[in-house]
Design a protein around this motif. Structure first.
Motif, PDB file in Angstrom:
ATOM      1  N   THR A 126      -0.766  10.502  -6.052  1.00  0.00           N
ATOM      2  CA  THR A 126      -1.000  11.313  -4.856  1.00  0.00           C
ATOM      3  C   THR A 126      -1.464  12.730  -5.190  1.00  0.00           C
ATOM      4  N   ASP A 127      -1.129  13.234  -6.378  1.00  0.00           N
ATOM      5  CA  ASP A 127      -1.562  14.585  -6.774  1.00  0.00           C
ATOM      6  C   ASP A 127      -3.076  14.759  -6.700  1.00  0.00           C
ATOM      7  N   TRP A 128      -3.824  13.683  -6.991  1.00  0.00           N
ATOM      8  CA  TRP A 128      -5.278  13.808  -7.121  1.00  0.00           C
ATOM      9  C   TRP A 128      -6.035  13.479  -5.837  1.00  0.00           C
ATOM     10  N   LEU A 129      -5.338  12.924  -4.847  1.00  0.00           N
ATOM     11  CA  LEU A 129      -6.043  12.551  -3.627  1.00  0.00           C
ATOM     12  C   LEU A 129      -6.587  13.768  -2.893  1.00  0.00           C
ATOM     13  N   GLY A 130      -5.801  14.848  -2.817  1.00  0.00           N
ATOM     14  CA  GLY A 130      -6.250  16.052  -2.128  1.00  0.00           C
ATOM     15  C   GLY A 130      -7.503  16.662  -2.746  1.00  0.00           C
ATOM     16  N   PRO A 131      -7.489  16.933  -4.068  1.00  0.00           N
ATOM     17  CA  PRO A 131      -8.701  17.489  -4.691  1.00  0.00           C
ATOM     18  C   PRO A 131      -9.925  16.592  -4.538  1.00  0.00           C
ATOM     19  N   LEU A 132      -9.730  15.276  -4.634  1.00  0.00           N
ATOM     20  CA  LEU A 132     -10.864  14.372  -4.486  1.00  0.00           C
ATOM     21  C   LEU A 132     -11.366  14.340  -3.049  1.00  0.00           C
TER      22      LEU A 132
END
Length: 213
Positions: A126-132
């Motif tokens: 989930t950490d990377w969903l926002g930046p992507l």
């Protein structure tokens, strides 16, 4: 009265411990960390409380470094297409700069290390969903963040298992070709196959060659 822990010393020790763990892996004993920091296991316990508390702090500190580094790589740049940004990010993540993080956090898949951060697998996703999502919004396709993340994670697992850099690099760039091809399609019409109208009015299916297959 006993001495109070000094935050600046604790921060310096944590930095040095994270440097060691990224270079050599997370140790199961305190002695390597004590040697790397130029102190003693007793002093590490004094500052961090317990061995497991220290190791969790090291993991958290290294993770924040990774989030800062990889997050910057995924940031939108006005002077380049987002597919080029993703290409450059992939090169860095799988190269010498990113590999220590992949190796360290790969340890958390093992049962013993996983006890230090039981919720890591969910957090690491989930950490990377926002930046992507933010990056893909620049091409009008934020809903593809889960797909892009799944491709990256899958290819990283492939690379870890096979060490076949050439094949995984080619696969990722084939995927970027697909992503560039669907950039201007309406949301919901991003499959490699799309429907076209036959001369007689019936609906036929044609394959988008930009998928790389």
């Amino acid at each position: 009265m006993g001495r109070r822990p000094q935050p600046h010393i604790k921060d310096r020790l944590l930095d040095a411990c994270a440097d060691y763990a990224l270079a050599h892996g997370l140790p199961d004993r305190l002695e390597p960390l004590a040697t790397a920091t130029g102190t003693s296991a007793r002093m590490l316990i004094y500052h961090f409380g317990t061995r497991d508390a220290l190791l969790r702090a090291v993991l958290g500190h290294a993770r924040q470094r990774q989030l800062n580094t990889f997050g910057d790589l995924l940031r939108v740049r006005p002077d380049e297409p987002y597919t080029a940004t993703l290409d450059r990010a992939w090169t860095s993540i799988t190269g010498s700069d990113g590999r220590p993080y992949l190796q360290m956090f790969g340890q958390l898949r093992e049962s013993a290390a996983q006890q230090l951060w039981p919720d890591f697998r969910r957090t690491a996703t989930t950490d990377w969903l926002g930046p992507l999502e933010d990056g893909l919004r620049s091409i009008g396709r934020p809903e593809l963040a889960t797909l892009v993340l799944a491709v990256i994670r899958g290819l990283l697992m492939d690379l870890d298992a096979t060490a076949d850099t050439t094949r995984t690099d080619r696969a990722f760039r084939d995927f970027l070709d697909f992503l560039a091809a669907v950039e201007h399609l309406p949301s919901g019409d991003s499959s490699a196959a799309h429907r076209s109208q036959a001369p007689d009015g019936s609906s036929t299916t044609s394959t988008d060659t930009a998928s790389g297959t």
